[in-house]
Write a protein that holds these residues in place. Structure first.
Motif, short mmCIF file in Angstrom:
data_model
loop_
_atom_site.label_atom_id
_atom_site.label_comp_id
_atom_site.label_asym_id
_atom_site.label_seq_id
_atom_site.Cartn_x
_atom_site.Cartn_y
_atom_site.Cartn_z
N THR A 2 0.83 -1.20 0.00
CA THR A 2 0.00 0.00 0.00
C THR A 2 0.87 1.25 0.00
O THR A 2 2.08 1.19 0.26
N ILE A 3 0.25 2.41 -0.26
CA ILE A 3 1.03 3.65 -0.25
C ILE A 3 1.57 3.92 1.16
O ILE A 3 2.67 4.45 1.32
N GLY A 4 0.82 3.52 2.19
CA GLY A 4 1.31 3.68 3.55
C GLY A 4 2.55 2.85 3.81
O GLY A 4 3.50 3.31 4.46
N GLY A 24 7.35 17.91 8.17
CA GLY A 24 6.48 19.00 8.58
C GLY A 24 5.09 18.58 8.99
O GLY A 24 4.14 19.36 8.86
N VAL A 25 4.95 17.34 9.48
CA VAL A 25 3.64 16.87 9.96
C VAL A 25 3.80 16.31 11.36
O VAL A 25 4.91 16.05 11.83
N HIS A 26 2.68 16.14 12.04
CA HIS A 26 2.71 15.54 13.38
C HIS A 26 3.03 14.05 13.27
O HIS A 26 2.67 13.39 12.27
N LYS A 27 3.69 13.52 14.27
CA LYS A 27 4.03 12.10 14.29
C LYS A 27 2.79 11.24 14.14
O LYS A 27 2.80 10.22 13.43
N ASN A 28 1.69 11.62 14.79
CA ASN A 28 0.46 10.84 14.69
C ASN A 28 -0.10 10.84 13.27
O ASN A 28 -0.66 9.84 12.81
N THR A 29 0.05 11.98 12.58
CA THR A 29 -0.42 12.06 11.20
C THR A 29 0.37 11.12 10.31
O THR A 29 -0.21 10.37 9.51
N GLY A 31 1.94 8.48 11.24
CA GLY A 31 1.57 7.12 11.63
C GLY A 31 0.27 6.67 10.97
O GLY A 31 0.16 5.53 10.51
N LYS A 32 -0.70 7.57 10.90
CA LYS A 32 -1.97 7.23 10.25
C LYS A 32 -1.79 7.02 8.76
O LYS A 32 -2.42 6.15 8.16
N TYR A 33 -0.92 7.83 8.13
CA TYR A 33 -0.61 7.62 6.72
C TYR A 33 -0.02 6.23 6.51
O TYR A 33 -0.42 5.50 5.60
N PRO A 40 -2.65 10.20 2.31
CA PRO A 40 -1.77 11.37 2.22
C PRO A 40 -2.18 12.27 1.08
O PRO A 40 -2.49 11.81 -0.01
N ASP A 41 -2.20 13.59 1.34
CA ASP A 41 -2.59 14.52 0.29
C ASP A 41 -1.40 14.84 -0.60
O ASP A 41 -0.25 14.51 -0.30
N ALA A 42 -1.69 15.48 -1.74
CA ALA A 42 -0.66 15.73 -2.75
C ALA A 42 0.44 16.64 -2.22
O ALA A 42 1.62 16.47 -2.56
N GLU A 43 0.08 17.63 -1.39
CA GLU A 43 1.09 18.54 -0.85
C GLU A 43 2.11 17.78 0.00
O GLU A 43 3.31 18.02 -0.09
N PHE A 44 1.62 16.84 0.81
CA PHE A 44 2.52 16.03 1.63
C PHE A 44 3.44 15.20 0.74
O PHE A 44 4.64 15.06 1.02
N LEU A 45 2.90 14.63 -0.34
CA LEU A 45 3.71 13.79 -1.22
C LEU A 45 4.81 14.60 -1.91
O LEU A 45 5.91 14.10 -2.12
N VAL A 46 4.51 15.86 -2.26
CA VAL A 46 5.53 16.71 -2.85
C VAL A 46 6.66 16.94 -1.86
O VAL A 46 7.85 16.85 -2.19
#
Length: 233
Positions: A2-4, A24-29, A31-33, A40-46
């Protein structure tokens, strides 16, 4: 994979806490990804590709091909505008990715957001094969809009971006649709009953469902079916 799982593979031996700070994200975020609990949104992937420029974007998005770019000639994502969210790969032709427009409108997961205009604010690029195989859609029929409100929690949150297939207006069992109602856009789960009535539901149990009689169903203006969503970290 999976992408995760691919995200977890990319950080390797780097701790989740350290990787989250780098991205630039929270550890919990993060972890959920990685656990597949959030997309995960496109901005995070960039940002991910900026941080790990050796990773092949196509592999990260789809799992296809090699994990690492060729050592000769790969380039990082430096200089890529986060607003345009253009994930590019060295050597790809212009038809290797398709642009899906994001419009300056909101579909309300609540009482209904007014459609102020339909101006394109930017584009997000996707692999055409993924659109065809994973979504069963055609890129020319897709549009991206933002969600406003909390009535579709926990499935959709305020600020999420949803991809709408504007060619799919036939109600499927328990699918999510964008509806237009007196100048407002609503994003709701639709359930068609055997007697012909349609139930417009919110995933948030705090909101009561609405029932539309069978003889009034044709008056519903269906913009399209939600086929994908992205969430900011």
């Amino acid at each position: 994979m999976t992408i995760g799982e691919r995200l977890k593979s990319v950080r390797g031996e780097t701790s989740q806490d350290e990787a989250a700070k780098l991205l630039g994200v929270h550890k919990n975020t993060l972890g959920k990804y990685e656990r597949g609990e959030r997309v995960p949104d496109a901005e995070f992937l960039v940002v991910m590709l900026e941080t790990f420029p050796e990773i092949d974007p196509a592999w990260l998005l789809t799992g296809e091909g090699a994990k690492l770019r060729e050592k000769t000639g790969y380039r990082s994502a430096e200089g890529v505008s986060l607003k345009s969210v253009a994930i590019q790969k060295e050597g790809l032709g212009p038809d290797e990715y398709v642009k899906v427009a994001r419009y300056d409108v909101h579909a309300s997961a609540g009482a209904g957001a007014l459609v102020a205009n339909e101006q394109i604010v930017d584009y997000i690029q996707f692999k055409p094969d993924w659109i065809k195989t994973a979504l069963g859609a055609s890129a020319k029929n897709l549009a991206l809009i933002s969600v406003k409100g909390d009535s579709m929690e926990p499935t959709l949150s305020d600020g999420d971006i949803v991809m709408v297939d504007t060619s799919d207006k036939q109600f499927e069992a328990n699918a999510i649709y964008v509806l237009q109602n007196w100048g407002s856009l609503l994003v709701k789960r639709i359930q068609r009953k055997i007697d012909g009535t349609v139930v417009i539901k919110s995933d948030n149990q705090a909101y009561e469902p609405e029932t539309v009689r069978g003889d009034l169903v044709e008056q519903l203006h269906v913009v399209g079916r939600v086929v994908w969503y992205g969430r900011r970290g």
